[in-house]
Each structure stands twice: as C-alpha cells, then as structure tokens.
Design an enzyme around this catalytic site. Structure first.
Site, PDB file in Angstrom:
ATOM      1  N   THR A   1      76.505  -6.891 -23.654  1.00  0.00           N
ATOM      2  CA  THR A   1      75.495  -7.382 -24.598  1.00  0.00           C
ATOM      3  C   THR A   1      74.141  -7.434 -23.922  1.00  0.00           C
ATOM      4  O   THR A   1      74.046  -7.822 -22.759  1.00  0.00           O
ATOM      5  CB  THR A   1      75.869  -8.812 -25.032  1.00  0.00           C
TER       6      THR A   1
ATOM      7  N   ARG B   1      84.887 -10.307 -36.778  1.00  0.00           N
ATOM      8  CA  ARG B   1      84.871 -11.140 -35.563  1.00  0.00           C
ATOM      9  C   ARG B   1      83.431 -11.269 -35.038  1.00  0.00           C
ATOM     10  O   ARG B   1      82.688 -10.309 -34.979  1.00  0.00           O
ATOM     11  CB  ARG B   1      85.759 -10.512 -34.493  1.00  0.00           C
ATOM     12  N   VAL B   2      83.056 -12.477 -34.660  1.00  0.00           N
ATOM     13  CA  VAL B   2      81.731 -12.716 -34.102  1.00  0.00           C
ATOM     14  C   VAL B   2      81.888 -13.474 -32.793  1.00  0.00           C
ATOM     15  O   VAL B   2      82.697 -14.407 -32.709  1.00  0.00           O
ATOM     16  CB  VAL B   2      80.855 -13.530 -35.085  1.00  0.00           C
ATOM     17  N   GLY B   3      81.132 -13.076 -31.767  1.00  0.00           N
ATOM     18  CA  GLY B   3      81.184 -13.758 -30.468  1.00  0.00           C
ATOM     19  C   GLY B   3      80.053 -14.760 -30.329  1.00  0.00           C
ATOM     20  O   GLY B   3      79.557 -15.308 -31.318  1.00  0.00           O
ATOM     21  N   ASP B   4      79.631 -14.993 -29.100  1.00  0.00           N
ATOM     22  CA  ASP B   4      78.590 -15.986 -28.823  1.00  0.00           C
ATOM     23  C   ASP B   4      77.184 -15.489 -29.158  1.00  0.00           C
ATOM     24  O   ASP B   4      76.280 -16.290 -29.412  1.00  0.00           O
ATOM     25  CB  ASP B   4      78.616 -16.326 -27.329  1.00  0.00           C
TER      26      ASP B   4
ATOM     27  N   THR C   1      76.242 -13.168 -21.437  1.00  0.00           N
ATOM     28  CA  THR C   1      77.044 -12.003 -21.799  1.00  0.00           C
ATOM     29  C   THR C   1      78.446 -12.217 -21.240  1.00  0.00           C
ATOM     30  O   THR C   1      78.625 -12.924 -20.248  1.00  0.00           O
ATOM     31  CB  THR C   1      76.423 -10.699 -21.249  1.00  0.00           C
ATOM     32  N   GLY C   2      79.431 -11.610 -21.892  1.00  0.00           N
ATOM     33  CA  GLY C   2      80.804 -11.785 -21.434  1.00  0.00           C
ATOM     34  C   GLY C   2      81.721 -12.021 -22.610  1.00  0.00           C
ATOM     35  O   GLY C   2      81.469 -11.527 -23.713  1.00  0.00           O
TER      36      GLY C   2
ATOM     37  N   GLY D   1      82.718 -13.763 -25.525  1.00  0.00           N
ATOM     38  CA  GLY D   1      82.084 -14.721 -26.429  1.00  0.00           C
ATOM     39  C   GLY D   1      82.949 -15.926 -26.740  1.00  0.00           C
ATOM     40  O   GLY D   1      82.463 -17.059 -26.821  1.00  0.00           O
TER      41      GLY D   1
HETATM   42  C1  SD4 Z   1      80.666 -10.981 -27.507  1.00  0.00           C
HETATM   43  N1  SD4 Z   1      79.373 -11.706 -25.617  1.00  0.00           N
HETATM   44  O1  SD4 Z   1      80.583 -10.487 -28.623  1.00  0.00           O
HETATM   45  C2  SD4 Z   1      79.654 -10.588 -26.474  1.00  0.00           C
HETATM   46  C3  SD4 Z   1      80.136  -9.374 -25.747  1.00  0.00           C
HETATM   47  C4  SD4 Z   1      79.552  -9.130 -24.396  1.00  0.00           C
HETATM   48  O2  SD4 Z   1      79.644  -8.062 -22.384  1.00  0.00           O
HETATM   49  O3  SD4 Z   1      78.611  -9.719 -23.971  1.00  0.00           O
HETATM   50  N2  SD4 Z   1      80.131  -8.266 -23.608  1.00  0.00           N
HETATM   51  O4  SD4 Z   1      81.575 -11.743 -27.183  1.00  0.00           O
END
Ligand code: SD4
Length: 320
Positions: A152, A180-183, A203-204, A206
């Site tokens: 991200t 689906r939705v992350g952070d 990032t990572g 979520g």
């Molecule tokens: C998510 N944080 O949708 C995002 C994905 C991401 O490195 O950052 N990936 O969970």
C-alpha cells in the site's frame, strides 16, 4: 521546513513530484495528491491504482483515505471499481460536511457525479498474475500472504505553512474476498494527521494494523514527546507483542511518520520494508529498513543496484 514521506520504494517518483511542489511553496494537500496519483497511475505497481491486483472474483476494488491535519477533515472510499485516482476522490470527500466515507456503488456514484476519471483498472498483466496465483493455489493449497507483491502507498506531507496531511491508496490484499476492506481507508489505522503534532501511515496486514489503531497511536506518542522514530518503534513493537500474546502470531506491520518539524521515523516487524522521503534537509531518498533483535529499527540508503533490481523485478514479464 517542508517534507514528504511514504511507505515503500514505489513512492519515489511520486514524492519527487510532490516535493517539487513543496519547494515552490505548494500546499501539502496538493503535493500529496500529486505524489499518490503518480503511484496510482504507474501500471507496474501491483498494489495501488491502475494495475492493482484483483480480488478472488478477478475484480479490482480500491481503497483510499485522506486527512487534513489543520481541520481534521477526513475522506475515504472503500471497494471502489474503475476510477483512475481513488486518492482524489477521498480528498474531495474530506471537503463534505457529512457522508465522508463512501463504499462501493455509493463511492462510484459520487465519483461519477463529480466527474472523476473513469478507467478500466484491471490490466492484462494483473489478469496474468491472477491466473498464475489461481493455478498455484489449486496445485499447492498455499496460504495467501499480504506481501504477495502487495504494498500500500501511504504518505505524510508537511508544507511551509506547517500543515500536515496524510493519505493512502491501495488495492488491498490480492485474492481478497469481494468487499473486504483493510486498514488503509480507515482514519487512525491506515493514516492520521494532526498539524500540531505530525502524521503517520501504515502498510501490512490491515486486519492486524487496525487492532492497534496504529497511525493514531504513533501521532499520540509523538504528542507525548516521543520522536517519530521512537513513536514508530513503540507502536509497532507494542502491537506486535500484544498480538503474539493474545493470538500467537502477528501480521506484517510497517509504518512511517513525520512530525511538524520535518523529522521522520519508521518501524517494521518484517524484513524487506523500504520507504521514500524528501525534506528541506534530505533530497528524495529511498531507505531500506532493518529490524534489530531488540525491535529497534535502523535504515540505510538503498544502493543503485537495489533500486535497479527492484524495478527489474516489478517490470519483468509474468511467467505463467
Ligand atoms: C490492506 N494494508 O488492505 C493493506 C495492504 C498492504 O502491504 O498494505 N499491503 O490490508
């Protein structure tokens, strides 16, 4: 003092463009939009905007968030399809009095009404990655990981007026469930900005980043007097430890932050995290982050070889 910091190497060209605007006394809100749009528009980045990887139904659903640290205006879109620049739509939504976060067809309706560019966001290259992944999953019953090329873009930007803004843009996790939705589009988790303090972005995975409201936590720690580096490390290490204690494992957590003096920091619980930054004191630079055994994170300038290899891998043909 002015500056801009972003997750990952892929933001380098974007922050160069945004930094140019800041050098000419441009506003942080404009510079961050320029910078994130550049990442969204580049077809070889598989995790943001055009060329982003699709969900399990082979549909590209994009998330973006934006916050103005002067006014606390926030805008975000979740699971939007076929618009070229999610960050611009999120930023526009931050100007509304209510209805600041829109999902799916509501976000698309708003974007259409406000004449944002419509674009088919699923590229042939992304389709090839999808076919390849599907085959691998069928053959090996593999577990999906968020870092399957998935990075991200999150940014924090400070201008000469002392305004701090933060923004994110992502296609989320490859092969995610539809909807689906992350952070990333959630204020406090994916991003946070307070011009009296600074900003942070993440990032990572979520699902795990959200459990610590990590971007808000970093800004809160900076407000208490921690440097950006101390705040990033404490937020990541505390969340990592809490997750491991309660759930045995912690997902990937990586963050960057900048305070309103242009000082910056980063932290991660993985190998291979990089970030891009430019300030009045630091020309646009990509740093590679190393996590030490004690959780302390150090960073060093990426070599030309590393940068070239990064691009080579990103642009290599997809071997199916
Ligand atoms: C998510 N944080 O949708 C995002 C994905 C991401 O490195 O950052 N990936 O969970």
């Amino acid at each position: 003092m002015h500056g801009i910091i972003a997750t990952w190497r892929m933001a380098k060209e974007g922050i160069e463009q945004g930094f140019e605007q800041l050098n000419q006394n441009g506003k942080a809100s404009d510079a961050i939009e320029t910078a994130i749009k550049a990442v969204e528009d580049f077809p070889y980045y598989k995790s943001v905007g055009y060329g982003g990887l699709p969900n399990e139904d082979q549909v590209v659903e994009l998330d973006a968030g934006y916050m103005d640290g002067d006014t606390f205006d926030v805008g975000a879109i979740c699971a939007i399809k076929d618009f070229a620049n999610p960050i611009s739509i999120a930023k526009k939504l931050s100007e509304e009095k209510v209805n600041n976060i829109l999902v799916s067809y509501g976000a698309e309706k708003y974007a259409r009404e406000h004449h944002f560019e419509e674009k088919e966001m699923l590229t042939d290259r992304a389709k090839a990655f999808y076919r390849k992944k599907k085959k691998e999953l069928e053959q090996q019953a593999q577990e999906l990981k968020p870092y399957d090329g998935h990075d991200t873009v999150g940014m924090v930007c400070l201008d000469e007026n002392g305004t701090v803004v933060a923004g994110t843009s992502t296609s989320g996790l490859f092969m995610k469930k539809p909807g689906r939705v992350g952070d990333s589009p959630f204020v406090g988790s994916g991003f946070y900005a307070d011009s009296e303090v600074g900003g942070a972005t993440a990032t990572g995975l979520g699902e795990d980043l959200m459990k610590g409201c990590i971007s808000y936590e970093i800004v809160r720690l900076m407000k208490e007097g921690l440097t950006p580096q101390e705040a990033c490390e404490k937020a990541v290490n505390d969340l990592d430890a809490s997750l491991k204690k309660r759930r045995t494992v912690a997902g990937d957590l990586s963050v960057v932050a900048m305070n309103n003096k242009g000082e910056f920091g980063c932290a991660t619980n993985i190998d291979g995290f990089s970030f891009s930054v430019a300030t009045s004191d630091v020309e646009p630079t990509v740093y590679l982050v190393t996590r030490q055994g004690d959780g302390h994170c150090t960073f060093e300038v990426a070599s030309k070889e590393w940068l070239d290899e990064y691009m080579r891998v990103r642009m290599a043909p997809v071997e199916e």
